[in-house]
Write a protein that holds these residues in place. Structure first.
Motif, PDB file in Angstrom:
ATOM      1  N   LEU A   1       0.823  -1.214   0.000  1.00 53.09           N
ATOM      2  CA  LEU A   1       0.000   0.000   0.000  1.00 53.09           C
ATOM      3  C   LEU A   1       0.856   1.262   0.000  1.00 53.09           C
ATOM      4  CD1 LEU A   1      -2.883  -0.885   2.483  1.00 53.09           C
ATOM      5  CD2 LEU A   1      -3.021  -0.643   0.009  1.00 53.09           C
ATOM      6  N   GLU A   2       1.895   1.285   0.839  1.00 53.32           N
ATOM      7  CA  GLU A   2       2.745   2.472   0.874  1.00 53.32           C
ATOM      8  C   GLU A   2       3.429   2.697  -0.461  1.00 53.32           C
ATOM      9  OE1 GLU A   2       5.446   2.198   4.162  1.00 53.32           O
ATOM     10  OE2 GLU A   2       4.015   3.121   5.533  1.00 53.32           O
ATOM     11  N   ASP A   3       3.909   1.632  -1.079  1.00 56.56           N
ATOM     12  CA  ASP A   3       4.570   1.772  -2.369  1.00 56.56           C
ATOM     13  C   ASP A   3       3.613   2.351  -3.408  1.00 56.56           C
ATOM     14  OD1 ASP A   3       6.755   1.398  -4.202  1.00 56.56           O
ATOM     15  OD2 ASP A   3       5.621  -0.289  -5.033  1.00 56.56           O
ATOM     16  N   LYS A   4       2.413   1.825  -3.430  1.00 56.02           N
ATOM     17  CA  LYS A   4       1.425   2.273  -4.416  1.00 56.02           C
ATOM     18  C   LYS A   4       0.936   3.694  -4.126  1.00 56.02           C
ATOM     19  CE  LYS A   4      -3.074   1.096  -6.295  1.00 56.02           C
ATOM     20  NZ  LYS A   4      -4.251   0.250  -6.177  1.00 56.02           N
ATOM     21  N   PHE A   5       0.529   3.936  -2.886  1.00 59.11           N
ATOM     22  CA  PHE A   5      -0.075   5.228  -2.553  1.00 59.11           C
ATOM     23  C   PHE A   5       0.943   6.371  -2.542  1.00 59.11           C
ATOM     24  CE2 PHE A   5      -3.692   3.082   0.019  1.00 59.11           C
ATOM     25  CZ  PHE A   5      -4.290   2.694  -1.159  1.00 59.11           C
ATOM     26  N   LEU A   6       2.142   6.106  -2.041  1.00 60.93           N
ATOM     27  CA  LEU A   6       3.122   7.185  -1.949  1.00 60.93           C
ATOM     28  C   LEU A   6       3.700   7.552  -3.312  1.00 60.93           C
ATOM     29  CD1 LEU A   6       4.958   6.312   1.371  1.00 60.93           C
ATOM     30  CD2 LEU A   6       3.179   8.003   0.987  1.00 60.93           C
ATOM     31  N   LYS A   7       3.668   6.626  -4.254  1.00 59.01           N
ATOM     32  CA  LYS A   7       4.081   6.980  -5.616  1.00 59.01           C
ATOM     33  C   LYS A   7       3.062   7.891  -6.267  1.00 59.01           C
ATOM     34  CE  LYS A   7       7.008   3.132  -6.969  1.00 59.01           C
ATOM     35  NZ  LYS A   7       7.119   1.929  -7.829  1.00 59.01           N
ATOM     36  N   GLU A   8       1.774   7.614  -6.012  1.00 61.12           N
ATOM     37  CA  GLU A   8       0.713   8.411  -6.621  1.00 61.12           C
ATOM     38  C   GLU A   8       0.535   9.762  -5.934  1.00 61.12           C
ATOM     39  OE1 GLU A   8      -2.766   5.976  -6.621  1.00 61.12           O
ATOM     40  OE2 GLU A   8      -1.869   4.463  -7.920  1.00 61.12           O
ATOM     41  N   GLU A   9       0.677   9.785  -4.609  1.00 62.86           N
ATOM     42  CA  GLU A   9       0.494  11.028  -3.846  1.00 62.86           C
ATOM     43  C   GLU A   9       1.659  11.213  -2.876  1.00 62.86           C
ATOM     44  OE1 GLU A   9      -3.338  11.515  -2.028  1.00 62.86           O
ATOM     45  OE2 GLU A   9      -4.275  10.262  -3.553  1.00 62.86           O
ATOM     46  N   PRO A  10       2.782  11.746  -3.336  1.00 65.28           N
ATOM     47  CA  PRO A  10       3.946  11.896  -2.451  1.00 65.28           C
ATOM     48  C   PRO A  10       3.731  12.901  -1.314  1.00 65.28           C
ATOM     49  CG  PRO A  10       4.405  12.776  -4.642  1.00 65.28           C
ATOM     50  CD  PRO A  10       3.061  12.150  -4.692  1.00 65.28           C
ATOM     51  N   GLU A  11       2.710  13.732  -1.403  1.00 66.25           N
ATOM     52  CA  GLU A  11       2.468  14.717  -0.340  1.00 66.25           C
ATOM     53  C   GLU A  11       1.930  14.067   0.927  1.00 66.25           C
ATOM     54  OE1 GLU A  11      -1.174  14.529  -2.908  1.00 66.25           O
ATOM     55  OE2 GLU A  11       0.911  14.945  -3.331  1.00 66.25           O
ATOM     56  N   ILE A  12       1.563  12.789   0.868  1.00 66.58           N
ATOM     57  CA  ILE A  12       1.098  12.084   2.064  1.00 66.58           C
ATOM     58  C   ILE A  12       2.197  12.044   3.117  1.00 66.58           C
ATOM     59  CG2 ILE A  12       0.441   9.803   2.947  1.00 66.58           C
ATOM     60  CD1 ILE A  12      -1.187   9.374   0.442  1.00 66.58           C
ATOM     61  N   ARG A  13       3.450  11.930   2.686  1.00 65.42           N
ATOM     62  CA  ARG A  13       4.584  11.843   3.625  1.00 65.42           C
ATOM     63  C   ARG A  13       4.690  13.061   4.525  1.00 65.42           C
ATOM     64  NH1 ARG A  13       8.991   9.510  -0.528  1.00 65.42           N
ATOM     65  NH2 ARG A  13       8.112   7.418  -0.623  1.00 65.42           N
ATOM     66  N   GLU A  14       4.256  14.207   4.048  1.00 64.01           N
ATOM     67  CA  GLU A  14       4.361  15.423   4.845  1.00 64.01           C
ATOM     68  C   GLU A  14       3.210  15.597   5.831  1.00 64.01           C
ATOM     69  OE1 GLU A  14       4.790  16.085   1.222  1.00 64.01           O
ATOM     70  OE2 GLU A  14       6.905  15.636   1.568  1.00 64.01           O
ATOM     71  N   GLN A  15       2.181  14.792   5.728  1.00 62.89           N
ATOM     72  CA  GLN A  15       1.040  14.962   6.617  1.00 62.89           C
ATOM     73  C   GLN A  15       1.380  14.471   8.023  1.00 62.89           C
ATOM     74  OE1 GLN A  15      -2.652  13.592   5.061  1.00 62.89           O
ATOM     75  NE2 GLN A  15      -2.499  14.855   3.231  1.00 62.89           N
TER      76      GLN A  15
END
Length: 91
Positions: free
Chosen positions: A50-64
């Motif tokens: 999930l992290e691989d898939k979601f963070l590639k599509e929306e890298p701004e999630i890491r900053e939340q």
């Protein structure tokens, strides 16, 4: 926004399963502890996908902030699980 909730849920699930596994191990409930350890490994694999898939599509999630807090919480719980098992085994 829905994707961050899945990642947060995975992190919180891993933290709770780690504590539950340590509790079962401490109470000599070996079978439950093994089942929970297997679930934890399954959850780690699922979270990685999930992290691989979601963070590639929306890298701004890491900053939340909520994602970072749950990721740190998960790491702390896993370290407590490791330390707890080592302390019980070396006793």
């Amino acid at each position: 926004m829905k994707r961050i909730y899945w990642l947060v849920l995975c992190n919180l699930t891993a933290a709770s399963v780690a504590f539950l596994s340590l509790y079962c191990y401490k109470q000599n409930m070996t079978m439950y502890s093994l089942i929970l350890a297997g679930l934890l490994l399954l959850e780690i694999g699922l979270r990685a996908i999930l992290e691989d898939k979601f963070l590639k599509e929306e890298p701004e999630i890491r900053e939340q902030k909520i994602y970072r807090i749950t990721k740190i919480l998960r790491g702390i719980c896993e370290m407590i699980l490791i330390a707890g098992v080592l302390m019980i085994r070396l006793k």
